[in-house]
Design an enzyme around this catalytic site. Structure first.
Site, mmCIF file in Angstrom:
data_model
loop_
_atom_site.group_PDB
_atom_site.id
_atom_site.type_symbol
_atom_site.label_atom_id
_atom_site.label_comp_id
_atom_site.label_asym_id
_atom_site.label_seq_id
_atom_site.Cartn_x
_atom_site.Cartn_y
_atom_site.Cartn_z
ATOM 1 N N ASN A 123 12.219 132.773 99.822
ATOM 2 C CA ASN A 123 12.664 134.103 100.233
ATOM 3 C C ASN A 123 12.457 134.194 101.740
ATOM 4 O OD1 ASN A 123 13.121 136.781 100.749
ATOM 5 N ND2 ASN A 123 11.385 137.550 99.553
ATOM 6 N N TRP A 124 13.550 134.092 102.475
ATOM 7 C CA TRP A 124 13.433 134.030 103.941
ATOM 8 C C TRP A 124 13.177 135.400 104.558
ATOM 9 C CZ3 TRP A 124 18.120 130.308 105.381
ATOM 10 C CH2 TRP A 124 17.874 129.065 104.801
ATOM 11 N N LYS A 125 13.328 136.452 103.781
ATOM 12 C CA LYS A 125 13.093 137.821 104.273
ATOM 13 C C LYS A 125 13.904 138.064 105.555
ATOM 14 C CE LYS A 125 8.685 137.865 101.878
ATOM 15 N NZ LYS A 125 7.308 138.318 101.776
ATOM 16 N N GLU B 121 8.468 144.532 98.655
ATOM 17 C CA GLU B 121 8.821 145.150 99.942
ATOM 18 C C GLU B 121 9.944 146.171 99.749
ATOM 19 O OE1 GLU B 121 9.222 141.401 101.975
ATOM 20 O OE2 GLU B 121 7.055 141.152 101.772
ATOM 21 N N GLY C 293 1.950 137.487 102.028
ATOM 22 C CA GLY C 293 1.848 137.432 103.484
ATOM 23 C C GLY C 293 0.434 137.617 104.014
ATOM 24 N N SER D 235 1.537 134.008 99.130
ATOM 25 C CA SER D 235 0.786 133.010 99.893
ATOM 26 C C SER D 235 0.694 131.662 99.183
ATOM 27 C CB SER D 235 -0.613 133.531 100.246
ATOM 28 O OG SER D 235 -0.531 134.714 101.037
ATOM 29 N N GLY E 61 7.476 132.801 100.522
ATOM 30 C CA GLY E 61 7.873 133.532 101.722
ATOM 31 C C GLY E 61 7.655 132.678 102.963
ATOM 32 N N GLY E 62 6.541 132.920 103.633
ATOM 33 C CA GLY E 62 6.266 132.266 104.918
ATOM 34 C C GLY E 62 6.423 130.752 104.890
HETATM 35 P P1 13P Z 1 4.448 134.836 101.260
HETATM 36 O O1 13P Z 1 4.669 133.483 100.637
HETATM 37 O O2 13P Z 1 4.746 134.877 102.721
HETATM 38 O O3 13P Z 1 3.112 135.403 100.885
HETATM 39 O O4 13P Z 1 5.540 135.803 100.599
HETATM 40 C C1 13P Z 1 5.690 135.823 99.225
HETATM 41 C C2 13P Z 1 6.882 136.618 98.905
HETATM 42 O O5 13P Z 1 6.910 137.820 99.089
HETATM 43 C C3 13P Z 1 8.063 135.920 98.378
HETATM 44 O O6 13P Z 1 9.000 136.806 97.885
#
Ligand code: 13P
Length: 250
Positions: free
Chosen positions: A9-11, A97, A173, A212, A233-234
């Site tokens: 998920n690149w957000k 989010e 995150g 995470s 995510g990250g």
């Molecule tokens: P992180 O891996 O950055 O914690 O984010 C997880 C996330 O929200 C994936 O949708």
């Protein structure tokens, strides 16, 4: 057997240039990942580039969100059919989010889920509790209500072939990953909730962990019996890290 799935998920990250670079990096290391399914969810505007680069590869792509509406005067929204037009196979629904920053409640998330499923997209339903809810001991109640909203609107059949991502909000995150035991407990609970409606849907459901997840903790999470992959995510923003999680799932 549930095929493992790792979704990035690149957000709200990246540029056209960094997207090209990231895709090239992921593609170059993918030969070793034959058992796990790999998915990327870029920002909408990069989806055509992702399609151009990944068409014909084993990597699928999806949206990070969709409108519950099919079309009309809904400024800024993107519909299921638009995502399908650009080759999307998946769509995230109800990411925390979206729930917390954009006011998406269980009913709206359920509506989006049903719209996505009916359109032929595979929805990835995100569920999970906040830190406060965990401390209050109501994690299971929160997750149960998030699942129930979808089952109430779409029936258990709507979940057949879909994907669920358990993402504890406090782990997203923050670097504070859920322990394998904490995650496994909630994953098993989610499966048990589905089993009350339909045993086959429950046993076939791929339940991803998100929050995470990184190369250093992926193996111990992914070896839990009810964890079928990750929503990243990250760590999905760098090809090397993302690939090493894909290999761990493989
Ligand atoms: P992180 O891996 O950055 O914690 O984010 C997880 C996330 O929200 C994936 O949708």
């Amino acid at each position: 057997m549930r095929q493992p799935l790792v979704a990035g998920n690149w957000k709200l990250n990246g540029s056209l240039a960094s997207t090209k670079e990231l895709l090239a990096g992921i593609k170059s290391g993918l030969a070793e990942v034959v058992n796990a399914e790999v998915v990327v969810c870029p920002p909408y505007v990069f989806i055509p580039e992702v399609q151009a680069q990944l068409a014909g590869s084993s990597i699928a792509w999806g949206g990070q969100n969709l409108s519950a509406e099919a079309g009309g005067a809904f400024t800024g929204e993107i519909s299921a059919s638009m995502l399908l037009d650009f080759g999307c196979k998946y769509v995230l629904v109800g990411h925390s989010e979206r729930r917390m920053l954009y006011g998406e409640d269980n009913a709206l998330v359920a509506k989006k889920f049903v719209v996505a499923k009916k359109s032929g997209l595979i929805p990835i339903l995100c569920v999970g509790e906040t830190l406060e809810e965990r401390q209050q001991g109501i994690t299971e109640d929160v997750v149960a209500a998030q699942l129930a909203a979808v089952i109430d609107q779409g029936g258990i059949a709507a979940l057949d072939g879909a994907v669920i991502a358990y993402e504890p909000v406090w782990a997203i995150g923050t670097g504070m990953t859920a322990s394998p035991e904490q995650a496994q407990t909630v994953h098993a609970y989610i499966r048990s909730q589905l089993a009350q409606h339909d045993g086959a849907v429950a046993s076939g459901m791929r339940i991803l962990y998100g929050g995470s997840m990184k190369p250093e903790n992926a193996v111990e999470l992914l070896t839990q019996s009810d964890i079928d992959g990750g929503l990243i995510g990250g760590a999905a923003l760098k090809a090397e890290g993302f690939l090493s999680i894909c290999k761990a799932a493989n």
